[in-house]
Design a protein around this motif. Structure first.
Motif, mmCIF file in Angstrom:
data_model
loop_
_atom_site.group_PDB
_atom_site.id
_atom_site.type_symbol
_atom_site.label_atom_id
_atom_site.label_comp_id
_atom_site.label_asym_id
_atom_site.label_seq_id
_atom_site.Cartn_x
_atom_site.Cartn_y
_atom_site.Cartn_z
ATOM 1 N N GLN A 1 -0.770 3.528 -2.945
ATOM 2 C CA GLN A 1 -1.091 3.508 -4.370
ATOM 3 C C GLN A 1 -2.093 4.620 -4.696
ATOM 4 O O GLN A 1 -3.071 4.817 -3.998
ATOM 5 C CB GLN A 1 -1.683 2.152 -4.771
ATOM 6 N N ASP B 1 -4.115 6.818 -8.045
ATOM 7 C CA ASP B 1 -4.392 6.803 -9.478
ATOM 8 C C ASP B 1 -3.880 8.052 -10.185
ATOM 9 O O ASP B 1 -3.917 8.147 -11.410
ATOM 10 C CB ASP B 1 -5.894 6.654 -9.725
ATOM 11 N N THR C 1 -8.685 0.776 -1.845
ATOM 12 C CA THR C 1 -8.569 -0.376 -2.743
ATOM 13 C C THR C 1 -9.115 -1.590 -2.014
ATOM 14 O O THR C 1 -8.945 -1.736 -0.799
ATOM 15 C CB THR C 1 -7.108 -0.625 -3.159
ATOM 16 N N LYS D 1 -8.337 -4.705 -3.055
ATOM 17 C CA LYS D 1 -7.465 -5.831 -3.376
ATOM 18 C C LYS D 1 -6.084 -5.641 -2.757
ATOM 19 O O LYS D 1 -5.070 -5.742 -3.422
ATOM 20 C CB LYS D 1 -7.340 -5.990 -4.884
ATOM 21 N N SER D 2 -6.072 -5.311 -1.516
ATOM 22 C CA SER D 2 -4.802 -5.148 -0.797
ATOM 23 C C SER D 2 -4.763 -6.091 0.402
ATOM 24 O O SER D 2 -5.803 -6.603 0.846
ATOM 25 C CB SER D 2 -4.635 -3.699 -0.325
ATOM 26 N N TYR E 1 -1.440 -8.968 -3.485
ATOM 27 C CA TYR E 1 -2.161 -7.716 -3.590
ATOM 28 C C TYR E 1 -1.179 -6.565 -3.652
ATOM 29 O O TYR E 1 -0.024 -6.680 -3.261
ATOM 30 C CB TYR E 1 -3.060 -7.531 -2.359
#
Length: 751
Positions: free
Chosen positions: A492, A494, A511, A513-514, A727
């Protein structure tokens, strides 16, 4: 801080034999399903190939015709018709007998008979067009019989006495003719085989009859010779009785005569002994006392002598001794005395002669008796031999007559003993061809291909030595699984392009939240709770072999530990192939080797990570010529003591265990040791060897981290997923590739 050579008293070394011996394993069925899900492409390819092959078979199957005939086979009733008692008069066959007849119908001899009768070798509908073929040629005969045997299918119908004969041919009429000709050949063979068997028995009986005839004639001649020898007339059982009676009477008469002669000899001997041993004056009285004699001439003479003596005595008184009368009496007395002596001598001689005659009579009588007895014994032996030869003659004659009667009835019995074969359903010409439904062909090939695919999947699974599940790694190492590091598929971003090298390479910084970050949080929690009393200060990260992800684990673990209100130091102790400074985008000219060699202090060598303020990194520095000696030196011990006073946690990235001994040396400084095992790459034997090496060295191995796990695999299905909550995914492999790229970019700046 206490010296590092002494392990903390509250440090708990995990029990490798008993602590995790009760790991709950999946059931055999669930494991099998996991294997099939993991190898699903093998099953899919096998199913596709099976369907394609089934379509091909259905499209290319030949047009054939099937004809069927049924016959009933029963036992012969010939013995029952002749009045001979049998155990089974119903004519039913046992299952074994019926299977025997099935094999006879399928035999090559019957197939050859059908082929010769129908000239199948030159039948274009059966063998195809071509030149003339001679059925006597072994190659042609084998080809025809083989094709004919494959065309026929003979089987018994259960719980009946019937046999079904089915044939498959290219032509309808040919199929019916083949079945009917085979039935006719089977019937003909049944009669011919029984007749041939009877002929063989008849020939054998004829040979036996010739031998018995000669034996009967020889026995009869020997019996007649014995009859002439012993004087027996006739051949009956009582023919020898007159001879036996005559011999017995002669023996009895001679025995009586021998007894009488013996008595006569005893009496004569008694008379002779009395006369020979007696006084002459007392001879007559002894004979009378023993009863051996009666009044005789001697008695008279003695009486005359006594009277004469009396007269002489009387006359001598009156007449005187010279008187002529007295002289005459004396002369008479003398004459009487002489006669007495003569008579005594005669009596003894006569007794002796009578004794000799009695002895001779006794000897002759006993000799005749012995001769008669010997003759009786010889006659008895001859009669015994006569009885035996007569019995042998009767036995041979009875056997000869019985075999002669069997031979005369053999030809009649041959036809009566043949099997009763009844054609229930002759084969008729099939109306149309017989073809297997396409659905059946497809289903069959699909099932077979799936079975083959399942076998191949389990074979590939058994040949795969890589570790692929938590239960497997715990069973092999006997250590707990601290965490499972997932391998996510996509990274991922941005899209701004402002991410630093550390954020690109360290997944937990990209990140929070994975699933990847959550896995390292779980690892952090497991390590903090691994020791009793206080969290571990020195944490060693190692692996069995290179490329298992120990640097990835150590960098991300250090970043996760530094996110708390603690100071964390990450030491790159791999002095042979350092990689930590590439992950953070740092300059590796000054590092651990520089501090240990005295070229710089700890404060000068430590570099802070801007993305994680509480995280410091001690790079490896220039590669030294003797890394092992440097790591086992007193300077390394002092350096770690200094780090322990300054930092809450010290994470050490060490070389692989089986490659060099550096990890074993560093393990004695650690409070917790984490072994990294790469999913699907690490071999079972290698991991077991590394674990044994660490345990034997006394290292406090805390647990195992299973790295680069495909969480979408069947064995990890639902391991991280929760309903309605998940996530985002970040590709850890891309982080490692970026780290290697940064390593290449910064390689020129390393001392």
């Amino acid at each position: 801080m206490p010296p590092l050579t002494n392990q903390p008293s509250d440090r708990v070394v995990p029990e490798t034999n008993a602590g995790f011996s009760a790991i709950t394993a999946e059931s055999a069925l669930s494991e099998a399903l996991n294997v099939l899900r993991k190898r699903k492409w093998v099953l899919i390819i096998a199913a596709i190939l099976g369907i394609l092959y089934g379509v091909y078979q259905a499209a290319t199957q030949p047009i054939v015709y099937v004809a069927t005939g049924r016959i009933q086979v029963a036992k012969p009733n010939g013995q029952a018709s002749l009045g001979v008692a049998t155990g089974n008069l119903t004519g039913s066959l046992q299952s074994e007998d019926l299977e025997t007849e099935v094999l006879i119908i399928s035999s090559e001899s019957l197939m050859l008979s059908v082929a010769q009768e129908m000239n199948l070798a030159n039948n274009p509908d059966f063998m195809g067009s071509g030149p003339y073929r001679n059925i006597n040629d072994p190659i042609v005969r084998a080809a025809v019989i083989g094709k004919l045997s494959n065309a026929f299918k003979v089987a018994s119908i259960p719980r009946t006495q019937m046999i079904r004969i089915t044939v498959t041919a290219n032509k309808a009429q040919l199929a019916a003719d083949l079945v009917n000709h085979l039935i006719n050949a089977y019937q003909q063979r049944s009669f011919e085989s029984r007749f041939a068997s009877t002929q063989r028995v008849s020939q054998w009986l004829q040979g036996q009859l010739d031998d018995l005839k000669q034996q009967v004639e020889a026995s009869q001649e020997q019996l007649m010779d014995l009859q002439k020898k012993i004087g027996v007339l006739g051949l009956g059982a009582d023919a020898s009785k007159p001879v036996t009676t005559q011999v017995t009477a002669a023996v009895e008469a001679l025995s009586t005569a021998a007894i009488a002669a013996k008595v006569q000899r005893i009496l004569a001997e008694s008379r002779y002994r009395v006369l020979a041993s007696s006084d002459p004056a007392l001879m007559e009285s002894n004979l009378q006392a023993s009863g051996a004699g009666q009044e005789s001439e001697l008695s008279k003479l003695r009486d005359d002598a006594a009277q004469t003596k009396a007269q002489i005595a009387q006359s001598s008184v009156s007449l005187g001794p010279k008187n002529p009368q007295i002289l005459a009496l004396q002369a008479h007395l003398r004459e009487v005395d002489r006669e007495i002596k003569t008579e005594e001598t005669r009596m003894v001689t006569e007794a002796k002669q009578a004794l000799v005659a009695a002895q001779a009579n006794e000897a002759q009588t006993e000799g005749a008796l012995e001769d008669q007895k010997n003759q009786s014994y010889r006659l008895r032996d001859d009669l015994v031999e006569y009885t035996l030869r007569q019995r042998d003659y009767e036995t041979n004659r009875a056997l000869y007559e019985a075999l002669l009667a069997k031979l005369r009835s053999a030809s009649v019995q041959a036809g009566l003993d043949a099997l009763e074969i009844d054609v229930v359903d002759p084969a008729f010409k099939p109306i149309g061809p017989t073809m297997t439904p396409r659905s059946s062909i497809l289903s069959r090939d699909l099932i077979l291909s799936l079975v083959f695919g399942i076998m191949l999947a389990f074979a590939l699974e058994s040949l795969d030595t890589g570790i692929r599940s938590v239960s497997e790694v715990e069973h092999i190492t006997q250590l707990p699984s601290l965490s499972i590091i997932p391998r996510v598929r996509r990274m991922q971003s941005d899209g701004s392009g402002s991410a630093t090298v550390a954020q690109t390479n360290i997944g937990v910084l990209a990140t929070s939240k994975s699933q990847f970050s959550e896995a390292f949080r779980s690892l952090r929690t497991a390590l903090l709770l691994a020791t009793t009393g206080h969290p571990p200060k020195f944490i060693l990260i190692t692996s069995s072999t290179p490329s298992e992800g120990k640097t990835t684990v150590s960098t991300n673990l250090a970043a996760i530990l530094a996110q708390r209100e603690t100071r964390v130091l990450l030491i790159d102790a791999d002095l042979r192939r350092p990689n930590v400074h590439h992950r953070f985008g740092l300059n590796g000219r000054v590092g651990l080797s520089t501090v240990l060699s005295g070229g710089a202090t700890l404060e000068e060598a430590v570099k802070n990570v801007p993305e994680v303020p509480n995280l410091d990194v001690l790079c490896s520095g220039p590669v030294p010529p003797f890394p092992t000696e440097m790591l086992s030196s007193e300077s390394m011990k002092n350096l770690l003591q200094e780090c322990g006073e300054l930092y809450t946690h010290v994470v050490i990235d060490s070389p692989p265990i089986l490659s060099v001994t550096d990890a074993v040396i560093l393990a004695h400084y650690a409070d917790a040791i984490v072994m990294v095992v790469r999913h699907g790459k690490s071999s079972r034997n290698v991991v077991r060897r590394a674990r044994d090496l660490m345990v034997r060295s006394g290292a406090p191995v805390t647990g195992v981290v299973l790295n680069s796990v495909d969480i979408n695999a069947p064995e990890y299905h639902g391991y991280y997923g929760y309903s309605g909550y998940s996530y985002s995914n970040i590709d850890s492999e891309s982080w490692e590739s970026n780290g290697r790229e940064n390593e290449r970019n910064n390689k020129g700046g390393q001392a």
